[in-house]
Design a protein around this motif. Structure first.
Motif, mmCIF file in Angstrom:
data_model
loop_
_atom_site.group_PDB
_atom_site.id
_atom_site.type_symbol
_atom_site.label_atom_id
_atom_site.label_comp_id
_atom_site.label_asym_id
_atom_site.label_seq_id
_atom_site.Cartn_x
_atom_site.Cartn_y
_atom_site.Cartn_z
ATOM 1 N N GLY A 505 66.628 23.687 -56.621
ATOM 2 C CA GLY A 505 65.910 23.551 -55.359
ATOM 3 C C GLY A 505 66.039 22.189 -54.709
ATOM 4 N N ILE A 506 67.089 21.455 -55.067
ATOM 5 C CA ILE A 506 67.301 20.145 -54.446
ATOM 6 C C ILE A 506 68.525 20.220 -53.546
ATOM 7 N N LYS A 507 68.346 19.821 -52.310
ATOM 8 C CA LYS A 507 69.467 19.866 -51.385
ATOM 9 C C LYS A 507 70.207 18.535 -51.416
ATOM 10 N N VAL A 508 71.517 18.612 -51.626
ATOM 11 C CA VAL A 508 72.335 17.396 -51.656
ATOM 12 C C VAL A 508 72.987 17.209 -50.293
ATOM 13 N N ARG A 509 72.822 16.015 -49.738
ATOM 14 C CA ARG A 509 73.450 15.695 -48.459
ATOM 15 C C ARG A 509 74.393 14.531 -48.666
ATOM 16 N N MET A 510 75.493 14.543 -47.945
ATOM 17 C CA MET A 510 76.442 13.446 -48.058
ATOM 18 C C MET A 510 76.318 12.553 -46.822
ATOM 19 N N VAL A 511 76.101 11.274 -47.056
ATOM 20 C CA VAL A 511 76.041 10.329 -45.943
ATOM 21 C C VAL A 511 77.131 9.302 -46.190
#
Ligand SMILES: Nc1ncnc2c1ncn2[C@@H]1O[C@H](COP(=O)(O)OP(=O)(O)OP(=O)(O)O)[C@@H](O)[C@H]1O
Ligand SMILES: [Ca+2]
Length: 683
Positions: A505-511
């Protein structure tokens, strides 16, 4: 302890020395046990903190010894070492500046004033512990360790690491609260029992009243009252969950040690807890999701593709010379060329290393090239501008300004380009399209694109020496030399980690600071994106996001999976927006400018290898191996801390509350307590 003493005294008094001692003594024993365990764990923890502190301070840095840059621990630094410093570094010892460009230092850690001080030949002294705020330079170490200003300062103050985590504070509160309830209940019971005793409503086993007014001796009365007191004291002792805060400390200390073994250095204990409840991770790309092992795999110079990328046959000698000059002079890395035919050693950031190694393939002689011209002014690379530049003087009056940086941004500043034969040609819209197409193609193949451009100047355009420090390098009307594509493979195992996060349930975002297309390609490779055709705002450019209003940003923040060409400030904006949306945000960072975002996030994670000292100091956890998988392990530990503590609280509270109720009910009805402290503490 008081309870134990009272209980002991009362026990001996009411039941005689033979049987009476055991109740009080067992409480005493239980209390001693708790004290002993607390003390041992506190001691162990403080030892661990010492170890961790040492680990924290054990900074690896580059020094120049015998002309060669080598990595040593900060503890092995000696007087006379020459240390290259760049933006974000910590000055490792006291020393003097030998050479440098636009070199300035943040001395706030020493002087308390947050003023950036420029360092040059006139004021070359630097103090250990300060941070490099801008530029780069080299320093000569004049004092180390305890002999530095910092060392003297630290010798006079000692550090306090006895910090309590929010969970500990809360649990202490809970324990106190329950204690107070227990106490009030006990007092109430005491009053009730005393009242009943003195009104003659309590009876001996044979049915006669225990207290008959006027007929009792003083000793007997006291014995009766004391017995009631014992009951009340037992109620208090049973009700207080004294093991609760200790359990948390033990769990945290245990997890910290485990995390350390898993290559995560916890700087703030509470981060372990918070990490367990993270709902989203904003991750860097370079080095975290990728290996940070970069190589130039494509090159496009003189308006033509070079195949292989080090094939300079088509380029005229003049163009080659210029490219090599641009590579050798416009760099923060370095090459050591050993005697004999050993391979040269390339040092610097991964991007610089890739470019310098490629330069070597082109036949660059590093020190020879660098000695041919002298550097007038430097604009060091930073993530905000995504470019770095240098002005060099050749001969008497010829000046070249070289730029290298994010390909499409450099392209925007170019008004002409140079052909294979060295002729300058103007940048027509068709040619711009051609360059853009080339950048696009490389980016889609997940390559990082860096462009090289230059601009010739005259010495007369350059300010005199005393004003040169403020000279802003001209960055328009550039002549495009060419573009390289740098490959940085995805870390093996990252896909699994990202899948694991999604399942948890953890959303990974790339910055990332890289090109949007490069970001998209890597995101697809590592599983952050699954559909190659996603559009805004799932994949968004830093600039677009920056220009939204606060409210709009909050709205799109949830949907963003990939942010490309972002500056550190965009990262901060994203973190803020996500937090306002109710997310618990973990964010990674390596650069100096990442510090605000690391601060703002619920959990700031810095990179142990690539990270600058400034970033590390602003973070809660240092990921020692820069690996995304480690980050996921930290989440797992965080969650287990929570689960363990939750279970313990449930257990402890059930026991305490149940014991309290049973004791109160039976005390009021029968005048005695069935559960004593020992049973509860050990049960
Ligand atoms: N040393 C350098 N000299 C010139 N340009 C560079 C250099 N390093 C990176 N670049 C350019 O700047 C861009 C990356 O900028 P930035 O430093 O913000 O990203 P990063 O921190 O390396 O990546 P990430 O944010 O994914 O960790 C690259 O796409 C590249 O074009
Ligand atoms: Ca970065």
């Amino acid at each position: 302890m008081v309870a134990a003493a009272v209980s002991l005294a009362l026990g001996i008094y009411t039941e005689g020395i033979k049987e009476g001692w055991y109740d009080g003594a067992s409480i005493g024993f239980a209390v001693l046990l708790v004290i002993f365990v607390t003390a041992t764990s506190d001691y162990k923890q403080s030892l661990q903190f010492q170890n961790l502190n040492e680990e924290k301070q054990n900074i690896q840095l580059e020094v120049v010894r015998g002309g060669r840059r080598i990595k040593v621990s900060i503890f092995d630094l000696v007087v006379g070492d020459v240390v290259p410093l760049k933006i974000g570094d910590q000055v490792p010892a006291d020393g003097v500046l030998i050479s440098g460009h636009s070199f300035s230092i943040d001395e706030s850690s020493m002087t308390g004033e947050s003023k950036i001080v420029n360092k040059d030949q006139k004021s070359p002294f630097m103090m250990s512990g300060c941070k490099v705020a801008d530029g780069y330079g080299t320093m000569l170490v004049t004092a180390v360790g305890i002999n530095t200003e910092w060392g003297l300062l630290m010798a006079s103050i000692s550090e306090d690491s006895g910090e309590e985590t929010p969970l500990q504070v809360r649990l202490n509160g809970v324990a106190t609260f329950i204690g107070i309830i227990g106490l009030s209940v006990a007092v109430a019971v005491l009053v009730v029992l005393l009242a009943r005793y003195f009104t003659g409503h309590t009876y001996n086993p044979d049915g006669s009243p225990q207290y008959v007014k006027g007929k009792m001796g003083v000793g007997e009365t006291i014995r009766g009252v004391v017995k009631i007191f014992t009951v009340a004291v037992t109620i208090v002792v049973v009700a207080v969950p004294e093991g609760l805060p200790l359990a948390v400390t033990l769990t945290l200390a245990f997890s910290m040690r485990k995390m350390m073994r898993d290559k995560a250095l916890v700087r703030r204990l509470s981060a372990c807890e918070t990490m367990g409840s993270a709902t989203t991770i904003c991750s860097d790309k370079t080095g975290t999701l990728t290996l940070n092992q970069m190589t130039v795999v494509e090159a496009y110079f003189g308006g033509e593709k070079m195949d292989p990328p080090d094939n300079t046959q088509k380029l005229s000698a003049a163009v080659s010379t210029m490219i090599i000059e641009g590579i050798a002079q416009n760099t923060s890395g370095s090459i050591f060329e050993p005697e004999g035919d050993q391979a040269p050693e390339v040092t610097g950031s991964p991007t610089e290393k890739a470019i310098l190694s490629w330069g070597l393939q082109l036949g660059m002689k590093f020190s020879e090239t660098r000695s041919k011209s002298s550097i007038l002014q430097v604009f060091p690379f930073n993530s905000e501008k995504k470019r770095g530049g240098v002005a060099v003087q050749l001969g008497d009056s010829e000046v070249h300004v070289y730029w290298k940086g994010a390909a499409e941004l450099i392209l925007q500043s170019c008004t002409s380009w140079i052909g294979t034969d060295g002729s300058k040609q103007s940048m027509t819209p068709e040619k711009v399209g051609e360059f853009k197409k080339f950048i696009e193609d490389m980016a889609v193949a997940s390559l990082r694109c860096v462009a090289f451009a230059y601009r010739p100047c005259e010495m007369s355009d350059v300010p005199k020496e005393d004003q040169r420090a403020d000279w802003v390098l001209p960055e328009d009307n550039l002549i495009m030399l060419g573009i390289v594509g740098i490959k940085d493979p995805c870390r093996p195992g990252v896909q699994d980690s990202i899948r694991l996060c999604a399942a948890a349930g953890i959303k990974v975002r790339m910055v990332t600071g890289d090109n949007l297309q490069t970001a998209r390609a890597i995101a697809l490779e590592c599983g952050i994106l699954t559909d190659p055709n996603v559009s805004e705002p799932t994949i968004i450019e830093g600039k677009t996001f920056r220009e939204l209003s606060d409210l709009e940003r909050e709205e799109v923040a949830d949907k963003i999976s990939v942010m490309g060409r972002s500056s550190p400030n965009d990262k901060l904006l994203l973190v803020k927006a996500l937090r306002n949306r109710g997310h618990v945000v973990a964010v990674t960072g390596d650069g100096t400018n990442d510090a605000p975002a690391l601060h703002e996030a619920d959990i700031g994670l810095s990179m142990g290898i690539q990270g600058t000292e400034v970033a590390k100091e602003s973070s809660d956890i240092i990921i020692l191996d820069d690996n995304f998988a480690t980050l996921v392990r930290v989440v797992r530990w965080g969650r287990s801390v929570y689960a363990n503590i939750q279970k313990f609280i449930q257990f402890q509270l059930t026991v305490n509350v149940a014991a309290l109720i049973i004791n109160v009910v039976s005390a009021v009805s029968s005048g005695d307590v069935p559960l004593n402290a020992v049973q509860v503490a050990l049960g």
